[in-house]
Design a protein around this motif. Structure first.
Motif, PDB file in Angstrom:
ATOM      1  N   MET A   1       0.848  -1.198   0.000  1.00  0.00           N
ATOM      2  CA  MET A   1       0.000   0.000   0.000  1.00  0.00           C
ATOM      3  C   MET A   1       0.887   1.252   0.000  1.00  0.00           C
ATOM      4  O   MET A   1       1.904   1.269   0.669  1.00  0.00           O
ATOM      5  N   ASP A   2       0.419   2.268  -0.735  1.00  0.00           N
ATOM      6  CA  ASP A   2       1.230   3.475  -0.810  1.00  0.00           C
ATOM      7  C   ASP A   2       0.874   4.424   0.337  1.00  0.00           C
ATOM      8  O   ASP A   2       0.016   5.288   0.204  1.00  0.00           O
ATOM      9  N   LEU A   3       1.509   4.235   1.474  1.00  0.00           N
ATOM     10  CA  LEU A   3       1.197   5.049   2.649  1.00  0.00           C
ATOM     11  C   LEU A   3       1.894   6.402   2.567  1.00  0.00           C
ATOM     12  O   LEU A   3       2.998   6.495   2.023  1.00  0.00           O
ATOM     13  N   PRO A   4       1.281   7.429   3.137  1.00  0.00           N
ATOM     14  CA  PRO A   4       1.939   8.745   3.074  1.00  0.00           C
ATOM     15  C   PRO A   4       3.191   8.828   3.960  1.00  0.00           C
ATOM     16  O   PRO A   4       4.106   9.575   3.663  1.00  0.00           O
ATOM     17  N   TYR A   5       3.205   8.041   5.049  1.00  0.00           N
ATOM     18  CA  TYR A   5       4.358   8.112   5.949  1.00  0.00           C
ATOM     19  C   TYR A   5       4.941   6.732   6.190  1.00  0.00           C
ATOM     20  O   TYR A   5       4.207   5.804   6.508  1.00  0.00           O
ATOM     21  N   LYS A   6       6.234   6.622   6.045  1.00  0.00           N
ATOM     22  CA  LYS A   6       6.920   5.343   6.269  1.00  0.00           C
ATOM     23  C   LYS A   6       8.241   5.605   6.983  1.00  0.00           C
ATOM     24  O   LYS A   6       8.735   6.733   6.954  1.00  0.00           O
ATOM     25  N   THR A   7       8.824   4.536   7.548  1.00  0.00           N
ATOM     26  CA  THR A   7      10.144   4.715   8.165  1.00  0.00           C
ATOM     27  C   THR A   7      11.148   5.092   7.076  1.00  0.00           C
ATOM     28  O   THR A   7      10.976   4.738   5.902  1.00  0.00           O
ATOM     29  N   LEU A   8      12.202   5.757   7.476  1.00  0.00           N
ATOM     30  CA  LEU A   8      13.237   6.122   6.514  1.00  0.00           C
ATOM     31  C   LEU A   8      13.992   4.873   6.074  1.00  0.00           C
ATOM     32  O   LEU A   8      14.041   3.875   6.804  1.00  0.00           O
ATOM     33  N   LYS A   9      14.605   4.960   4.906  1.00  0.00           N
ATOM     34  CA  LYS A   9      15.414   3.851   4.394  1.00  0.00           C
ATOM     35  C   LYS A   9      16.496   3.460   5.412  1.00  0.00           C
ATOM     36  O   LYS A   9      17.185   4.342   5.960  1.00  0.00           O
ATOM     37  N   GLY A  10      16.610   2.163   5.651  1.00  0.00           N
ATOM     38  CA  GLY A  10      17.659   1.705   6.565  1.00  0.00           C
ATOM     39  C   GLY A  10      17.284   1.829   8.028  1.00  0.00           C
ATOM     40  O   GLY A  10      18.115   1.603   8.914  1.00  0.00           O
ATOM     41  N   MET A  11      16.031   2.209   8.289  1.00  0.00           N
ATOM     42  CA  MET A  11      15.575   2.313   9.685  1.00  0.00           C
ATOM     43  C   MET A  11      14.355   1.430   9.835  1.00  0.00           C
ATOM     44  O   MET A  11      13.603   1.253   8.885  1.00  0.00           O
ATOM     45  N   GLN A  12      14.159   0.880  11.007  1.00  0.00           N
ATOM     46  CA  GLN A  12      13.006  -0.011  11.151  1.00  0.00           C
ATOM     47  C   GLN A  12      12.378   0.081  12.532  1.00  0.00           C
ATOM     48  O   GLN A  12      13.035   0.425  13.507  1.00  0.00           O
ATOM     49  N   ASP A  13      11.068  -0.208  12.563  1.00  0.00           N
ATOM     50  CA  ASP A  13      10.368  -0.315  13.845  1.00  0.00           C
ATOM     51  C   ASP A  13      10.621  -1.707  14.389  1.00  0.00           C
ATOM     52  O   ASP A  13      10.711  -2.667  13.619  1.00  0.00           O
ATOM     53  N   ILE A  14      10.677  -1.798  15.678  1.00  0.00           N
ATOM     54  CA  ILE A  14      10.752  -3.136  16.293  1.00  0.00           C
ATOM     55  C   ILE A  14       9.431  -3.330  17.017  1.00  0.00           C
ATOM     56  O   ILE A  14       9.148  -2.643  17.995  1.00  0.00           O
ATOM     57  N   VAL A  15       8.620  -4.215  16.474  1.00  0.00           N
ATOM     58  CA  VAL A  15       7.242  -4.365  16.957  1.00  0.00           C
ATOM     59  C   VAL A  15       7.030  -5.805  17.423  1.00  0.00           C
ATOM     60  O   VAL A  15       7.837  -6.693  17.105  1.00  0.00           O
ATOM     61  N   PRO A  16       5.929  -6.086  18.155  1.00  0.00           N
ATOM     62  CA  PRO A  16       5.638  -7.481  18.499  1.00  0.00           C
ATOM     63  C   PRO A  16       5.426  -8.296  17.218  1.00  0.00           C
ATOM     64  O   PRO A  16       4.920  -7.726  16.242  1.00  0.00           O
ATOM     65  N   PRO A  17       5.780  -9.597  17.152  1.00  0.00           N
ATOM     66  CA  PRO A  17       6.319 -10.359  18.273  1.00  0.00           C
ATOM     67  C   PRO A  17       7.831 -10.213  18.459  1.00  0.00           C
ATOM     68  O   PRO A  17       8.348 -10.625  19.481  1.00  0.00           O
ATOM     69  N   ASP A  18       8.555  -9.610  17.484  1.00  0.00           N
ATOM     70  CA  ASP A  18      10.025  -9.559  17.612  1.00  0.00           C
ATOM     71  C   ASP A  18      10.470  -8.908  18.910  1.00  0.00           C
ATOM     72  O   ASP A  18      11.489  -9.288  19.490  1.00  0.00           O
ATOM     73  N   ILE A  19       9.708  -7.924  19.349  1.00  0.00           N
ATOM     74  CA  ILE A  19      10.140  -7.181  20.538  1.00  0.00           C
ATOM     75  C   ILE A  19      10.333  -8.106  21.746  1.00  0.00           C
ATOM     76  O   ILE A  19      11.178  -7.852  22.599  1.00  0.00           O
ATOM     77  N   PHE A  20       9.571  -9.220  21.789  1.00  0.00           N
ATOM     78  CA  PHE A  20       9.716 -10.134  22.938  1.00  0.00           C
ATOM     79  C   PHE A  20      11.103 -10.768  22.945  1.00  0.00           C
ATOM     80  O   PHE A  20      11.707 -10.975  23.992  1.00  0.00           O
ATOM     81  N   LEU A  21      11.577 -11.052  21.747  1.00  0.00           N
ATOM     82  CA  LEU A  21      12.920 -11.621  21.622  1.00  0.00           C
ATOM     83  C   LEU A  21      13.975 -10.578  22.039  1.00  0.00           C
ATOM     84  O   LEU A  21      14.934 -10.888  22.743  1.00  0.00           O
ATOM     85  N   TRP A  22      13.762  -9.353  21.600  1.00  0.00           N
ATOM     86  CA  TRP A  22      14.685  -8.269  21.977  1.00  0.00           C
ATOM     87  C   TRP A  22      14.740  -8.136  23.496  1.00  0.00           C
ATOM     88  O   TRP A  22      15.821  -8.008  24.086  1.00  0.00           O
ATOM     89  N   GLN A  23      13.553  -8.168  24.125  1.00  0.00           N
ATOM     90  CA  GLN A  23      13.520  -7.998  25.589  1.00  0.00           C
ATOM     91  C   GLN A  23      14.231  -9.150  26.287  1.00  0.00           C
ATOM     92  O   GLN A  23      14.968  -8.951  27.251  1.00  0.00           O
ATOM     93  N   GLU A  24      14.020 -10.345  25.767  1.00  0.00           N
ATOM     94  CA  GLU A  24      14.656 -11.525  26.359  1.00  0.00           C
ATOM     95  C   GLU A  24      16.188 -11.401  26.258  1.00  0.00           C
ATOM     96  O   GLU A  24      16.910 -11.678  27.210  1.00  0.00           O
ATOM     97  N   VAL A  25      16.641 -10.984  25.073  1.00  0.00           N
ATOM     98  CA  VAL A  25      18.096 -10.824  24.860  1.00  0.00           C
ATOM     99  C   VAL A  25      18.654  -9.770  25.828  1.00  0.00           C
ATOM    100  O   VAL A  25      19.683  -9.970  26.473  1.00  0.00           O
ATOM    101  N   GLU A  26      17.927  -8.662  25.959  1.00  0.00           N
ATOM    102  CA  GLU A  26      18.409  -7.588  26.839  1.00  0.00           C
ATOM    103  C   GLU A  26      18.427  -8.043  28.301  1.00  0.00           C
ATOM    104  O   GLU A  26      19.377  -7.749  29.036  1.00  0.00           O
ATOM    105  N   GLN A  27      17.382  -8.768  28.705  1.00  0.00           N
ATOM    106  CA  GLN A  27      17.358  -9.254  30.097  1.00  0.00           C
ATOM    107  C   GLN A  27      18.516 -10.206  30.375  1.00  0.00           C
ATOM    108  O   GLN A  27      19.158 -10.151  31.415  1.00  0.00           O
ATOM    109  N   THR A  28      18.777 -11.081  29.414  1.00  0.00           N
ATOM    110  CA  THR A  28      19.887 -12.036  29.595  1.00  0.00           C
ATOM    111  C   THR A  28      21.214 -11.278  29.668  1.00  0.00           C
ATOM    112  O   THR A  28      22.083 -11.604  30.488  1.00  0.00           O
ATOM    113  N   ALA A  29      21.363 -10.268  28.828  1.00  0.00           N
ATOM    114  CA  ALA A  29      22.606  -9.475  28.854  1.00  0.00           C
ATOM    115  C   ALA A  29      22.774  -8.822  30.220  1.00  0.00           C
ATOM    116  O   ALA A  29      23.845  -8.901  30.827  1.00  0.00           O
ATOM    117  N   ARG A  30      21.710  -8.191  30.723  1.00  0.00           N
ATOM    118  CA  ARG A  30      21.795  -7.544  32.045  1.00  0.00           C
ATOM    119  C   ARG A  30      22.223  -8.553  33.107  1.00  0.00           C
ATOM    120  O   ARG A  30      23.072  -8.283  33.944  1.00  0.00           O
TER     121      ARG A  30
END
Ligand code: HAM
Length: 419
Positions: A1-30
């Motif tokens: 779909m041709d949306l009027p607003y999108k993330t810039l090239k080379g940038m991305q949102d981190i949204v569910p479900p991936d965010i759960f993996l990110w949180q797990e990785v960060e918790q383990t690192a801490r």
């Protein structure tokens, strides 16, 4: 779909479900980094440009081509940080952290910015988990830092990792090695790729790292840094290898590995992931024993590394689907009075740390149960007028369809025994 607003090239949102993996990785690192005595530090994302150009090196790709730099409203030349080490060193010196008991050890999480050509595993905003340890010059600290990274990667489920390590020498031995390289490439300079022709004058060590086939070919037989390092660097590097073996860290010595940042001295290392294609370095680091002094602090050795989160998460997703967390309880409320009691129970359970979802009391039993199923709730509790009268509620296990009755006042205890 041709949306009027999108993330810039080379940038991305981190949204569910991936965010759960990110949180797990960060918790383990801490958890793991804290067990090694590392503490969190949070420098700003925006810094004076000179902090990066000075430390990473004026003639590196990062500083020459990749920085997000601009003049702010006060006329200052500022940059979004392309990496974390320079900021942590600045902070260490600015806050006199060297006056605290040594060694001081820090970790950080956060976005970094490099205006690179985006491709798989290479972004313009990417996240790093980094660590920096100050004021311990011994090979034991290098080994601890590398072993900590190995333990962290194993703990989050990255298998078959192998470290590549090298020593790129110090101020005493690197000039001699540089000369040896210049002599070796002198007759072939014009045949190198355009980038390497520039590197020849500015930083010939980086020719060793070039990915262009003809440069790879031409560096065959080039002098090896490991044959040119001084006695002190050699002893340090040998001790590191001995300690890594003691700590069961698998490694290979790669005398061609030179890092793309100028501040390194002595030990450098990288970890590559399988199946990530060209951008396969998931973590990299090394010693930078001169940087604190260059930033105006006392002569202080240091070592650290940074992990690329997107590449790490990419590897984890290849190995297994992201496991999405689910509510412990779903309260099906039938009617107004049940909705009020359901709200009370939900808040009580949430106070004890449970994840509880509430059905919409205006909807049918069937539709509320369907929602509980879609959320993959562990248990549903069905609350209507009869249950309010009797003080007992029907529970259903959504996984195996078993069911029974439990007193309203006992729901917390019921869950405690089961999930
Ligand atoms: P670096 O090798 O530039 O080192 O980056 C470390 C890691 O960040 C890389 O191995 C990679 O996983 C990830 N990374 C780098 N650039 C990108 C990108 N454009 N897109 C996605 N991931 C990327 C440093 O940054 C040093 N500060 C590491 C260090 C800490 N050395 C000592 N202390």
């Amino acid at each position: 779909m041709d949306l009027p607003y999108k993330t810039l090239k080379g940038m991305q949102d981190i949204v569910p479900p991936d965010i759960f993996l990110w949180q797990e990785v960060e918790q383990t690192a801490r958890r793991i980094f804290s067990s090694f005595g590392f503490q969190e530090i949070r420098p700003p994302v925006l810094e004076a440009t000179s902090i990066f150009s000075r430390s990473i090196g004026e003639q590196t790709d990062i500083v020459e081509k990749e920085m997000y730099s601009f003049i702010d409203k006060g006329g200052r030349n500022v940059s979004l940080r392309p990496e974390g080490t320079a900021s942590v060193v600045r902070s260490y010196v600015e806050h006199n952290l060297h006056t605290l008991p040594s060694p001081q050890k820090f970790y950080y999480f956060g976005p970094m910015f490099r205006y690179e050509r985006p491709q798989s595993g290479r972004l313009r905003q990417f996240y790093q988990i980094g660590v920096e340890a100050f004021a311990d010059p011994h090979a034991g600290m290098d080994a601890e830092v590398i072993a900590m990274l190995a333990r962290f990667l194993a703990a989050i489920g990255i298998r078959d990792i192998s470290f590549q390590i090298n020593s790129i020498g110090c101020d005493r031995c690197r000039p001699g090695y540089r000369e040896a390289l210049l002599t070796f490439f002198a007759g072939k300079k014009e045949d190198l790729c355009p980038d390497c022709i520039r590197r020849y004058d500015r930083n010939p060590l980086r020719i060793l790292d070039c990915k262009v086939d003809r440069c790879r070919e031409m560096r065959r037989g080039a002098p090896r840094i490991t044959d040119h390092i001084c006695e002190a660097c050699r002893t340090h590097f040998e001790k590191l290898q001995e300690l890594l073996s003691v700590l069961d860290v698998v490694f290979t010595v790669n005398a061609e590995m030179v890092r793309g940042l100028d501040y390194y001295t002595g030990t450098t290392f990288e970890v590559a992931g399988q199946g990530l294609g060209a951008q396969n370095a998931i973590a990299a680091g090394g010693r930078y024993d001169r940087l604190v002094a260059e930033f105006g602090g006392p002569d202080t050795p240091a070592i650290g590394f940074a992990i690329g989160m997107e590449r790490l998460v990419g590897l984890l997703k290849q190995a297994a689907p992201v496991s999405v967390p689910a509510p412990d309880a779903f309260i099906v409320a039938l009617g107004e009075a049940a909705a009020i009691e359901g709200l009370r129970i939900a808040c009580r359970l949430r106070d004890s740390g449970r994840w509880v979802e509430l059905g919409n009391a205006g909807s049918s039993l069937k539709s509320q149960m369907r929602r509980a199923g879609r959320l993959a709730a562990r248990y549903a509790f069905i609350l209507g007028a009869d249950e309010l009268r009797s003080g007992e509620v029907r529970w259903k296990d959504l996984a195996d369809a078993s069911q029974g009755l439990v007193r309203l006042s006992d729901i917390e205890g019921f869950l405690a025994g089961r999930c």
